[in-house]
Design a protein around this motif. Sequence first.
Motif, PDB file in Angstrom:
ATOM      1  N   UNK A 141       0.763   8.999   5.716  1.00 38.60           N
ATOM      2  CA  UNK A 141      -0.227   8.013   6.146  1.00 38.60           C
ATOM      3  C   UNK A 141      -0.568   7.079   5.000  1.00 38.60           C
ATOM      4  N   UNK A 142      -0.939   5.825   5.315  1.00 38.99           N
ATOM      5  CA  UNK A 142      -1.369   4.884   4.278  1.00 38.99           C
ATOM      6  C   UNK A 142      -2.655   5.364   3.601  1.00 38.99           C
ATOM      7  N   UNK A 143      -2.817   4.979   2.366  1.00 39.15           N
ATOM      8  CA  UNK A 143      -4.001   5.395   1.599  1.00 39.15           C
ATOM      9  C   UNK A 143      -5.291   4.968   2.285  1.00 39.15           C
ATOM     10  N   UNK A 144      -5.311   3.768   2.880  1.00 42.50           N
ATOM     11  CA  UNK A 144      -6.534   3.285   3.544  1.00 42.50           C
ATOM     12  C   UNK A 144      -6.972   4.191   4.683  1.00 42.50           C
ATOM     13  N   UNK A 145      -6.003   4.835   5.327  1.00 42.03           N
ATOM     14  CA  UNK A 145      -6.323   5.687   6.470  1.00 42.03           C
ATOM     15  C   UNK A 145      -6.873   7.041   6.045  1.00 42.03           C
ATOM     16  N   UNK A 146      -6.898   7.295   4.748  1.00 45.66           N
ATOM     17  CA  UNK A 146      -7.329   8.602   4.251  1.00 45.66           C
ATOM     18  C   UNK A 146      -8.648   8.536   3.497  1.00 45.66           C
ATOM     19  N   UNK A 147      -9.296   7.372   3.514  1.00 42.24           N
ATOM     20  CA  UNK A 147     -10.549   7.228   2.764  1.00 42.24           C
ATOM     21  C   UNK A 147     -11.731   7.842   3.502  1.00 42.24           C
ATOM     22  N   UNK A 148     -11.675   7.824   4.824  1.00 43.82           N
ATOM     23  CA  UNK A 148     -12.789   8.352   5.623  1.00 43.82           C
ATOM     24  C   UNK A 148     -12.764   9.884   5.632  1.00 43.82           C
ATOM     25  N   UNK A 149     -13.908  10.490   5.371  1.00 39.78           N
ATOM     26  CA  UNK A 149     -14.018  11.946   5.365  1.00 39.78           C
ATOM     27  C   UNK A 149     -14.413  12.416   6.767  1.00 39.78           C
ATOM     28  N   UNK A 150     -13.675  13.381   7.294  1.00 39.09           N
ATOM     29  CA  UNK A 150     -13.989  13.924   8.611  1.00 39.09           C
ATOM     30  C   UNK A 150     -14.040  15.448   8.536  1.00 39.09           C
ATOM     31  N   UNK A 151     -14.456  16.060   9.626  1.00 41.96           N
ATOM     32  CA  UNK A 151     -14.584  17.517   9.656  1.00 41.96           C
ATOM     33  C   UNK A 151     -13.226  18.188   9.481  1.00 41.96           C
ATOM     34  N   UNK A 152     -12.195  17.624  10.121  1.00 41.76           N
ATOM     35  CA  UNK A 152     -10.837  18.133   9.954  1.00 41.76           C
ATOM     36  C   UNK A 152     -10.130  17.255   8.933  1.00 41.76           C
ATOM     37  N   UNK A 153      -9.953  17.745   7.726  1.00 42.90           N
ATOM     38  CA  UNK A 153      -9.413  16.935   6.639  1.00 42.90           C
ATOM     39  C   UNK A 153      -8.141  17.573   6.075  1.00 42.90           C
ATOM     40  N   UNK A 154      -6.993  16.872   6.135  1.00 43.94           N
ATOM     41  CA  UNK A 154      -5.781  17.421   5.547  1.00 43.94           C
ATOM     42  C   UNK A 154      -5.767  17.218   4.036  1.00 43.94           C
ATOM     43  N   UNK A 155      -4.843  17.872   3.365  1.00 40.91           N
ATOM     44  CA  UNK A 155      -4.645  17.664   1.933  1.00 40.91           C
ATOM     45  C   UNK A 155      -3.736  16.453   1.745  1.00 40.91           C
ATOM     46  N   UNK A 156      -4.030  15.667   0.725  1.00 37.85           N
ATOM     47  CA  UNK A 156      -3.289  14.428   0.439  1.00 37.85           C
ATOM     48  C   UNK A 156      -2.469  14.624  -0.826  1.00 37.85           C
ATOM     49  N   UNK A 157      -1.170  14.339  -0.745  1.00 36.36           N
ATOM     50  CA  UNK A 157      -0.264  14.573  -1.871  1.00 36.36           C
ATOM     51  C   UNK A 157       0.593  13.319  -2.087  1.00 36.36           C
TER      52      UNK A 157
ATOM     53  N   UNK B  25       0.834  -1.197   0.000  1.00 41.43           N
ATOM     54  CA  UNK B  25       0.000   0.000   0.000  1.00 41.43           C
ATOM     55  C   UNK B  25       0.872   1.252   0.000  1.00 41.43           C
ATOM     56  N   UNK B  26       0.476   2.223  -0.775  1.00 38.98           N
ATOM     57  CA  UNK B  26       1.216   3.471  -0.867  1.00 38.98           C
ATOM     58  C   UNK B  26       0.907   4.379   0.317  1.00 38.98           C
ATOM     59  N   UNK B  27       1.942   5.078   0.788  1.00 33.94           N
ATOM     60  CA  UNK B  27       1.755   6.114   1.798  1.00 33.94           C
ATOM     61  C   UNK B  27       1.803   7.473   1.122  1.00 33.94           C
ATOM     62  N   UNK B  28       0.918   8.367   1.540  1.00 35.59           N
ATOM     63  CA  UNK B  28       0.832   9.715   0.989  1.00 35.59           C
ATOM     64  C   UNK B  28       1.304  10.739   2.019  1.00 35.59           C
TER      65      UNK B  28
END
Length: 301
Positions: A241-257, A164-167
């Motif tokens: 962070x791993x891609x799987x950890x970034x799928x959930x949308x929350x109120x505080x959302x960072x930018x993914x690069x 899995x890729x980390x972003x």
Amino acid sequence: MEIRQLQYFVKVAKKQHVTQAAEELHVAQSAVSRQIHQLEEELGVPLFVQKGRNLQLTTVGKKFLGRMEQILRDLDRAVNEAREFLDPEAGEIRIGFPHSLGINLLPTVVARFRQLHPNVKFRLRQGTYNSLIRDVIKGELDLAFISPFPEQNEYVSGDLLLREELYAIVPEGHDLAQMGTIRLEQLKDEAFVMFSEEYSLRNIVLEACAKAGFVPQIGFEGEETDTIRGLVAAGMGVSLLPEMALTEISQLQPAKVRVTEPQVTRSIGLIQRTGEKLPHVAEVFQAFLRDFTLGNKKSTS
């Protein structure tokens, strides 16, 4: 010596308190005290000593606890195997997982498996890299998802399921937030929000930064992906962070690069104790998981 006595003894040893043990066992406190007393009389040695309001194991009690835990685990497994013989579809799978895989991968595969095998039960345990390996070796878990996959370990073996890729994640207003890709060295002057030392993702990030030629400045530490993501979104630093950890949308959302130099990945595997004969239902799940991850690889290639 009765099984009930051993079960009561183990519960009291874990809780260090007769009343709390009785509450979890749903029996009277006097019944627990009586069984412990009878067990000590039969053995001819004290298993506990009173320390204030709590009970502590004696030296003999500690040794006895280790043996009894293994016996009760073996008994539990024997009962499950007998039930599976009558109905393999009604077994139980004891499986461990790290927090980062409990967000997406674990719920997905368990839900899919239960569609095919609705009567199978799962006993789940979340843990860190070292604790999951330890619990598999001790026989407390049949299987464990783990990352990174331990390529060389004489006590556990299994299957490498996927990579899995980390972003990179940065606050929304960060200069790099709108970039399609970045080099990891572009974050060398940033404060990093890192996992605590017992988490394997920390070492993956540290190794990636070393390849990029710098040691990250650690501003904050956390123990769950949600915490890391929230702190970054709040402007406390950057992280990977791993891609799987970034799928959930929350109120505080960072930018993914995406990070290209170096590309950062982690291996994910499923382990069992080396030489261990798994319960039939766990073998079925293991085969299902191989097919599931293989299908996902084909669909994304």
